[in-house]
Scaffold this motif. Sequence first.
Motif, short mmCIF file in Angstrom:
data_model
loop_
_atom_site.label_atom_id
_atom_site.label_comp_id
_atom_site.label_asym_id
_atom_site.label_seq_id
_atom_site.Cartn_x
_atom_site.Cartn_y
_atom_site.Cartn_z
N LYS A 72 0.87 -1.16 0.00
CA LYS A 72 0.00 0.00 0.00
C LYS A 72 0.91 1.21 0.00
O LYS A 72 1.65 1.44 0.95
N LEU A 73 0.86 1.96 -1.10
CA LEU A 73 1.76 3.10 -1.28
C LEU A 73 0.96 4.30 -1.79
O LEU A 73 -0.09 4.14 -2.40
N SER A 74 1.52 5.47 -1.61
CA SER A 74 0.87 6.67 -2.13
C SER A 74 1.24 6.95 -3.58
O SER A 74 0.61 7.78 -4.23
N ALA A 75 2.23 6.26 -4.11
CA ALA A 75 2.66 6.49 -5.50
C ALA A 75 1.51 6.21 -6.45
O ALA A 75 0.85 5.16 -6.36
N ARG A 76 1.22 7.14 -7.36
CA ARG A 76 0.09 7.03 -8.28
C ARG A 76 0.24 5.89 -9.28
O ARG A 76 -0.73 5.29 -9.69
N ASN A 77 1.47 5.62 -9.69
CA ASN A 77 1.71 4.61 -10.72
C ASN A 77 2.26 3.34 -10.09
O ASN A 77 3.38 3.33 -9.59
N GLN A 78 1.45 2.29 -10.11
CA GLN A 78 1.85 0.97 -9.63
C GLN A 78 1.49 0.00 -10.75
O GLN A 78 0.37 -0.47 -10.84
N LEU A 79 2.46 -0.25 -11.62
CA LEU A 79 2.24 -1.02 -12.83
C LEU A 79 2.64 -2.48 -12.61
O LEU A 79 3.83 -2.79 -12.47
N THR A 80 1.67 -3.35 -12.58
CA THR A 80 1.90 -4.77 -12.33
C THR A 80 2.36 -5.47 -13.60
O THR A 80 1.86 -5.19 -14.68
N GLY A 81 3.31 -6.38 -13.46
CA GLY A 81 3.78 -7.13 -14.60
C GLY A 81 4.69 -8.27 -14.21
O GLY A 81 4.69 -8.72 -13.07
N GLU A 82 5.46 -8.72 -15.19
CA GLU A 82 6.38 -9.82 -14.99
C GLU A 82 7.77 -9.40 -15.45
O GLU A 82 7.92 -8.81 -16.52
N ILE A 83 8.77 -9.71 -14.64
CA ILE A 83 10.14 -9.38 -15.01
C ILE A 83 10.56 -10.23 -16.20
O ILE A 83 10.37 -11.45 -16.21
N ILE A 84 11.09 -9.55 -17.22
CA ILE A 84 11.54 -10.27 -18.41
C ILE A 84 13.06 -10.25 -18.58
O ILE A 84 13.59 -11.02 -19.36
N ASN A 85 13.73 -9.35 -17.82
CA ASN A 85 15.19 -9.31 -17.95
C ASN A 85 15.81 -8.65 -16.72
O ASN A 85 15.26 -7.67 -16.20
N VAL A 86 16.93 -9.18 -16.28
CA VAL A 86 17.74 -8.57 -15.23
C VAL A 86 19.18 -8.59 -15.72
O VAL A 86 19.72 -9.65 -16.02
N THR A 87 19.78 -7.40 -15.83
CA THR A 87 21.18 -7.29 -16.20
C THR A 87 21.94 -6.76 -14.99
O THR A 87 21.71 -5.64 -14.56
N GLU A 88 22.82 -7.60 -14.45
CA GLU A 88 23.54 -7.24 -13.23
C GLU A 88 24.87 -6.58 -13.55
O GLU A 88 25.60 -7.03 -14.43
N GLY A 89 25.15 -5.51 -12.81
CA GLY A 89 26.44 -4.84 -12.87
C GLY A 89 27.16 -5.05 -11.55
O GLY A 89 26.71 -5.84 -10.71
#
Length: 138
Positions: A72-89
């Motif tokens: 529960k957050l005050s941020a207006r944009n909470q876009l639900t989805g699925e992670i498709i890529n993680v590039t680690e540095g």
Amino acid sequence: MGISARNQIKGKIESVQEGAVNAIVTLKTEGGSTITSTISMASVKDLELVSGKDATAVIKATSVMIGVGDMKLSARNQLTGEIINVTEGAVNASVTLKIDAENAVTSTISLAAVKELGLAPGVKAKAIIKATEVMIAV
């Protein structure tokens, strides 16, 4: 004009709620997601923003947070989805979240956060973006 912001999501303006100084602009993406932006009334007038106008939400990757689970957050944009890529540095990572049929959002977050949250392709997550961090381009 080209810009370096990683997230440039096209859509149509759904509504413009005008205030004395700022306005809340709601953009419906081509893939069906909704993104809210808080921008100045001067920008609304200069860009001639009205319902039905084509526009692009522009968001820097460093302005996108990634969350998992119930929040529960005050941020207006909470876009639900699925992670498709993680590039680690060495210190940070780039995480891409598919939010609808047409769009993905990329976030630059710490590598520690990626590990703590267990972020990997296939994980369900949310992109969290304050409305004040969303620019509108036409």
